[in-house]
Design a protein around this motif. Structure first.
Motif, mmCIF file in Angstrom:
data_model
loop_
_atom_site.group_PDB
_atom_site.id
_atom_site.type_symbol
_atom_site.label_atom_id
_atom_site.label_comp_id
_atom_site.label_asym_id
_atom_site.label_seq_id
_atom_site.Cartn_x
_atom_site.Cartn_y
_atom_site.Cartn_z
ATOM 1 N N VAL A 1 56.458 53.245 29.509
ATOM 2 C CA VAL A 1 56.197 52.575 30.788
ATOM 3 C C VAL A 1 56.343 51.062 30.639
ATOM 4 O O VAL A 1 55.723 50.453 29.764
ATOM 5 N N GLU A 2 57.175 50.491 31.502
ATOM 6 C CA GLU A 2 57.353 49.042 31.541
ATOM 7 C C GLU A 2 56.780 48.505 32.847
ATOM 8 O O GLU A 2 56.920 49.135 33.899
ATOM 9 N N GLN A 3 56.136 47.347 32.768
ATOM 10 C CA GLN A 3 55.614 46.729 33.981
ATOM 11 C C GLN A 3 56.490 45.548 34.381
ATOM 12 O O GLN A 3 57.025 44.842 33.530
ATOM 13 N N ASP A 4 56.641 45.382 35.683
ATOM 14 C CA ASP A 4 57.414 44.275 36.240
ATOM 15 C C ASP A 4 56.544 43.609 37.293
ATOM 16 O O ASP A 4 56.366 44.137 38.393
ATOM 17 N N ALA A 5 55.956 42.487 36.935
ATOM 18 C CA ALA A 5 55.048 41.791 37.841
ATOM 19 C C ALA A 5 55.839 40.877 38.768
ATOM 20 O O ALA A 5 56.603 40.029 38.314
ATOM 21 N N PHE A 6 55.671 41.078 40.067
ATOM 22 C CA PHE A 6 56.302 40.184 41.028
ATOM 23 C C PHE A 6 55.266 39.801 42.082
ATOM 24 O O PHE A 6 54.374 40.574 42.409
ATOM 25 N N HIS A 7 55.389 38.581 42.580
ATOM 26 C CA HIS A 7 54.400 38.035 43.514
ATOM 27 C C HIS A 7 53.000 38.070 42.889
ATOM 28 O O HIS A 7 52.016 38.372 43.566
ATOM 29 N N VAL A 8 52.909 37.779 41.597
ATOM 30 C CA VAL A 8 51.621 37.812 40.904
ATOM 31 C C VAL A 8 51.151 36.391 40.620
ATOM 32 O O VAL A 8 51.932 35.529 40.229
ATOM 33 N N ARG A 9 49.865 36.168 40.830
ATOM 34 C CA ARG A 9 49.264 34.875 40.536
ATOM 35 C C ARG A 9 47.901 35.108 39.897
ATOM 36 O O ARG A 9 47.374 36.226 39.937
ATOM 37 N N THR A 10 47.353 34.083 39.302
ATOM 38 C CA THR A 10 46.018 34.185 38.727
ATOM 39 C C THR A 10 45.028 33.414 39.590
ATOM 40 O O THR A 10 45.399 32.475 40.301
ATOM 41 N N GLN A 11 43.790 33.855 39.537
ATOM 42 C CA GLN A 11 42.735 33.184 40.298
ATOM 43 C C GLN A 11 41.438 33.262 39.507
ATOM 44 O O GLN A 11 41.100 34.312 38.959
ATOM 45 N N LYS A 12 40.740 32.159 39.456
ATOM 46 C CA LYS A 12 39.460 32.121 38.748
ATOM 47 C C LYS A 12 38.337 32.421 39.733
ATOM 48 O O LYS A 12 38.290 31.873 40.834
ATOM 49 N N VAL A 13 37.454 33.327 39.349
ATOM 50 C CA VAL A 13 36.302 33.666 40.181
ATOM 51 C C VAL A 13 35.036 33.500 39.343
ATOM 52 O O VAL A 13 35.085 33.472 38.110
ATOM 53 N N ARG A 14 33.921 33.408 40.034
ATOM 54 C CA ARG A 14 32.634 33.320 39.351
ATOM 55 C C ARG A 14 31.850 34.592 39.636
ATOM 56 O O ARG A 14 31.625 34.949 40.789
#
Length: 307
Positions: free
Chosen positions: A238-251
């Motif tokens: 299985v291969e993953q292809d991330a598109f429209h992905v961003r990171t966000q910091k939460v508390r």
């Protein structure tokens, strides 16, 4: 040889349950409930209100079954529910969601325990007057509730047996591609480092990490465990292809956690389709259980948008 092994694997996987576990499984039902809320006065919810949303759900359950709410709060167990953050209001520069009097919003949570559903739905939400709920400093009236899947796409209910039956099909009849939409920050807790004692958090949609995590959730519900053999197959196939992905910091609990959000495609390569039905089942399961860390506080909310 591979095709024969593939057919045998998925058949054995869904039939190797003894009579006791089969009965327990058939009694399990998963619920996704969406409450339509209306603000009772002007106010705002902070961007990271997972702790407040969790407290609000336990308060609702307490109205129907106080001992159960205490058990869910106090016991050090895998919690049989997940919570989404409230969707609605107008996002301000401070990141908070601002509401005027009467503004509506949707709040979703899932219940993986029949007594919790009984306490919340049949004893409380279906009486003659819908309740109000406090989330943080905001007070909302509950103006509608959805659990059928027809009134709201994010609601629904399904038995574990129905979920199994949905994916008990020959592997070569299934799509090799699964697309998941991670709708809230998602991360995986890999445990403590033995030397530094620091928690290792993975904020990446790695296929093996994701599906191994979902496999363990499935086992806790009473499902068959494909074990390390499945995890190794995912690593190899299985291969993953991330598109429209961003990171966000939460508390969460006053601790900063970085998670990823967005759509990720998982594609199976090669001739070996041994575990493809199981892979689809786990992707389907994520709608009910969420994925990764702190799903009881708004993280790891997932939708399966293409199979």
């Amino acid at each position: 040889m591979v095709a024969g092994r593939s057919s045998q694997t998925w058949t054995v996987l869904f039939t190797r349950r003894n009579a006791v576990s089969d009965t327990m499984m058939s009694e399990k039902r998963l619920y996704a409930i969406v409450l339509r809320l209306a603000a009772m006065r002007r106010g705002a919810l902070p961007r990271d209100h997972g702790d407040q949303a969790r407290a609000a759900l336990l308060s609702l359950i307490r109205e129907g079954d106080s001992p159960l709410a205490k058990f869910l709060h106090d016991e050090n167990i895998a919690k049989p529910y997940t919570i989404s953050l409230v969707k609605g209001g107008k996002r301000g520069k401070d990141g908070a969601s601002h509401f005027g009097d009467g503004d509506t919003a949707d709040w979703r949570f899932t219940l993986l325990l029949e007594p919790a559903f009984e306490a919340l739905w049949r004893k409380y939400l279906l009486n003659n007057r819908l309740p109000h709920v406090r989330i943080g400093w905001m007070h909302f009236a509950v103006v509608d509730a959805f659990v059928s899947g027809f009134g709201h796409a994010d609601s629904g209910n399904i038995s574990v047996d129905e979920l199994i039956d949905r994916w008990t099909v020959p592997p070569d009849e299934l799509s090799r591609r699964i697309v998941l939409d991670f709708q809230s920050p998602t991360a995986f807790n890999l445990g403590q480092d033995r030397e530094t004692k620091a928690y290792r958090i993975r904020s990446h949609p790695d296929a093996r990490t994701l599906f191994s995590s979902l496999r363990k959730r499935w086992v806790k519900l009473g499902g068959a465990d494909a074990g390390d053999e499945f995890d190794e197959w995912v690593s190899q196939s299985v291969e993953q292809d991330a598109f429209h992905v961003r990171t966000q910091k939460v508390r969460v609990e006053r601790r900063p956690i970085t998670g990823f959000m967005g759509q990720v495609a998982y594609t199976v390569h090669g001739r070996d389709l041994s575990w493809l039905p199981y892979l689809h089942l786990l992707a389907d399961l994520s709608f009910w259980t969420g994925a990764g860390y702190q799903t009881t506080r708004g993280m790891g909310q997932v939708r399966n948008i293409m199979t």
